[in-house]
Design a protein around this motif. Structure first.
Motif, PDB file in Angstrom:
ATOM      1  N   SER A   1     105.497   4.215   9.621  1.00 55.58           N
ATOM      2  CA  SER A   1     104.620   2.616   9.342  1.00 55.58           C
ATOM      3  C   SER A   1     103.092   2.857   8.335  1.00 55.58           C
ATOM      4  CB  SER A   1     103.910   2.253  10.578  1.00 55.58           C
ATOM      5  OG  SER A   1     103.670   3.619  10.459  1.00 55.58           O
ATOM      6  N   LEU A   2     102.928   3.707   7.991  1.00 60.55           N
ATOM      7  CA  LEU A   2     101.754   3.775   7.345  1.00 60.55           C
ATOM      8  C   LEU A   2     102.693   3.725   5.391  1.00 60.55           C
ATOM      9  CD1 LEU A   2      99.617   6.916   8.624  1.00 60.55           C
ATOM     10  CD2 LEU A   2      99.074   4.680   8.520  1.00 60.55           C
ATOM     11  N   ASP A   3     103.748   4.464   5.000  1.00 62.72           N
ATOM     12  CA  ASP A   3     103.997   3.902   3.951  1.00 62.72           C
ATOM     13  C   ASP A   3     104.755   2.704   3.545  1.00 62.72           C
ATOM     14  OD1 ASP A   3     104.775   6.284   3.857  1.00 62.72           O
ATOM     15  OD2 ASP A   3     106.566   7.082   3.983  1.00 62.72           O
ATOM     16  N   TYR A   4     104.695   1.711   4.904  1.00 64.62           N
ATOM     17  CA  TYR A   4     105.223   0.135   5.088  1.00 64.62           C
ATOM     18  C   TYR A   4     103.941  -0.026   4.687  1.00 64.62           C
ATOM     19  CZ  TYR A   4     109.841   0.418   6.294  1.00 64.62           C
ATOM     20  OH  TYR A   4     111.179   0.330   6.686  1.00 64.62           O
ATOM     21  N   ILE A   5     102.556  -0.215   5.237  1.00 63.14           N
ATOM     22  CA  ILE A   5     101.317  -0.886   4.626  1.00 63.14           C
ATOM     23  C   ILE A   5     100.966  -0.546   2.876  1.00 63.14           C
ATOM     24  CG2 ILE A   5      98.614  -0.674   5.463  1.00 63.14           C
ATOM     25  CD1 ILE A   5      99.339   0.013   7.851  1.00 63.14           C
ATOM     26  N   ASP A   6     101.377   0.686   3.023  1.00 61.32           N
ATOM     27  CA  ASP A   6     101.335   0.450   1.580  1.00 61.32           C
ATOM     28  C   ASP A   6     101.962   0.230   0.238  1.00 61.32           C
ATOM     29  OD1 ASP A   6      99.499   2.773   2.024  1.00 61.32           O
ATOM     30  OD2 ASP A   6     100.807   4.377   1.514  1.00 61.32           O
ATOM     31  N   LEU A   7     103.345  -0.166   0.873  1.00 60.93           N
ATOM     32  CA  LEU A   7     104.302  -0.901   0.103  1.00 60.93           C
ATOM     33  C   LEU A   7     103.534  -2.857   0.182  1.00 60.93           C
ATOM     34  CD1 LEU A   7     107.511  -0.988  -1.052  1.00 60.93           C
ATOM     35  CD2 LEU A   7     108.631  -0.940   1.077  1.00 60.93           C
ATOM     36  N   VAL A   8     103.503  -2.562   1.699  1.00 60.90           N
ATOM     37  CA  VAL A   8     102.477  -4.563   1.343  1.00 60.90           C
ATOM     38  C   VAL A   8     101.852  -4.015   0.224  1.00 60.90           C
ATOM     39  CG1 VAL A   8     101.284  -6.041   2.835  1.00 60.90           C
ATOM     40  CG2 VAL A   8     103.452  -4.696   3.227  1.00 60.90           C
ATOM     41  N   VAL A   9     100.855  -3.199   0.051  1.00 57.02           N
ATOM     42  CA  VAL A   9     100.046  -3.157  -0.802  1.00 57.02           C
ATOM     43  C   VAL A   9     100.159  -2.875  -2.433  1.00 57.02           C
ATOM     44  CG1 VAL A   9      97.648  -1.965  -1.759  1.00 57.02           C
ATOM     45  CG2 VAL A   9      97.830  -2.403   0.908  1.00 57.02           C
ATOM     46  N   VAL A  10     100.751  -2.220  -2.421  1.00 62.22           N
ATOM     47  CA  VAL A  10     102.147  -2.519  -3.914  1.00 62.22           C
ATOM     48  C   VAL A  10     102.213  -3.142  -4.386  1.00 62.22           C
ATOM     49  CG1 VAL A  10     103.267  -1.371  -5.356  1.00 62.22           C
ATOM     50  CG2 VAL A  10     101.891   0.282  -3.858  1.00 62.22           C
ATOM     51  N   ILE A  11     102.927  -4.516  -2.594  1.00 56.24           N
ATOM     52  CA  ILE A  11     103.511  -5.216  -3.666  1.00 56.24           C
ATOM     53  C   ILE A  11     102.691  -6.684  -3.858  1.00 56.24           C
ATOM     54  CG2 ILE A  11     104.893  -7.627  -2.841  1.00 56.24           C
ATOM     55  CD1 ILE A  11     106.141  -5.016  -1.306  1.00 56.24           C
ATOM     56  N   GLU A  12     101.676  -6.702  -3.167  1.00 55.56           N
ATOM     57  CA  GLU A  12     100.266  -8.382  -3.361  1.00 55.56           C
ATOM     58  C   GLU A  12     100.199  -7.666  -4.462  1.00 55.56           C
ATOM     59  OE1 GLU A  12      96.530  -9.925  -0.640  1.00 55.56           O
ATOM     60  OE2 GLU A  12      98.053  -7.683   0.066  1.00 55.56           O
ATOM     61  N   SER A  13      99.298  -6.500  -4.674  1.00 55.59           N
ATOM     62  CA  SER A  13      98.748  -6.637  -6.370  1.00 55.59           C
ATOM     63  C   SER A  13      99.911  -6.197  -7.480  1.00 55.59           C
ATOM     64  CB  SER A  13      98.087  -4.725  -6.748  1.00 55.59           C
ATOM     65  OG  SER A  13      99.410  -3.595  -6.262  1.00 55.59           O
TER      66      SER A  13
ATOM     67  N   LEU B   1     103.910  -9.642   2.334  1.00 49.53           N
ATOM     68  CA  LEU B   1     105.250  -9.244   3.296  1.00 49.53           C
ATOM     69  C   LEU B   1     104.499  -9.510   4.012  1.00 49.53           C
ATOM     70  CD1 LEU B   1     107.891  -7.226   0.911  1.00 49.53           C
ATOM     71  CD2 LEU B   1     107.303 -10.207   1.005  1.00 49.53           C
ATOM     72  N   GLY B   2     105.315 -10.043   5.395  1.00 48.92           N
ATOM     73  CA  GLY B   2     104.838  -9.034   6.642  1.00 48.92           C
ATOM     74  C   GLY B   2     106.141  -8.873   7.174  1.00 48.92           C
TER      75      GLY B   2
ATOM     76  N   LYS C   1     109.286 -15.120  -2.148  1.00 45.15           N
ATOM     77  CA  LYS C   1     107.625 -15.592  -1.963  1.00 45.15           C
ATOM     78  C   LYS C   1     107.040 -15.524  -3.128  1.00 45.15           C
ATOM     79  CE  LYS C   1     106.763 -14.072   1.969  1.00 45.15           C
ATOM     80  NZ  LYS C   1     106.262 -14.257   3.438  1.00 45.15           N
ATOM     81  N   ILE C   2     107.338 -15.008  -3.763  1.00 41.81           N
ATOM     82  CA  ILE C   2     106.219 -16.017  -5.948  1.00 41.81           C
ATOM     83  C   ILE C   2     106.980 -17.097  -6.003  1.00 41.81           C
ATOM     84  CG2 ILE C   2     107.059 -15.580  -7.770  1.00 41.81           C
ATOM     85  CD1 ILE C   2     107.154 -12.676  -7.433  1.00 41.81           C
ATOM     86  N   ALA C   3     108.442 -17.761  -5.779  1.00 40.33           N
ATOM     87  CA  ALA C   3     108.118 -18.943  -5.985  1.00 40.33           C
ATOM     88  C   ALA C   3     107.526 -19.743  -4.728  1.00 40.33           C
ATOM     89  CB  ALA C   3     110.448 -19.506  -5.495  1.00 40.33           C
TER      90      ALA C   3
END
Length: 84
Positions: free
Chosen positions: A39-51, A57-58, A78-80
């Protein structure tokens, strides 16, 4: 942003930041099993995608992602949406 660029950026950060073997990443590979994220990795993944892409992504998005192809498509959508 074109699909090839999205794939290149995603694959690069998965290999470099999440230490995924690049040979295991393919369009039809199972996303969650290949990455083995907690679950912590998913949070990191969301941050990396956002940056990298300026989109977030939710939890609902991740429920729909089965393969890497789904993951790339979700980011592309999401980009579109953001640019519409």
């Amino acid at each position: 942003m074109e699909r090839g660029k999205i794939v290149a950026i995603v694959d690069d950060f998965l290999v470099n930041e999440f230490e995924v073997d690049g040979d295991e990443i393919s369009n039809d590979a199972h996303f969650k099993k290949t990455l083995g994220l907690d679950s912590l990795d998913y949070i990191d993944l969301v941050v990396v995608i956002e940056s990298n892409f300026g989109v977030k992504l939710g939890e609902a998005d991740f429920k729909e992602i089965i393969t890497f192809e789904d993951f790339y498509s979700t980011i592309e959508s999401k980009i579109a949406e953001k640019n519409a």
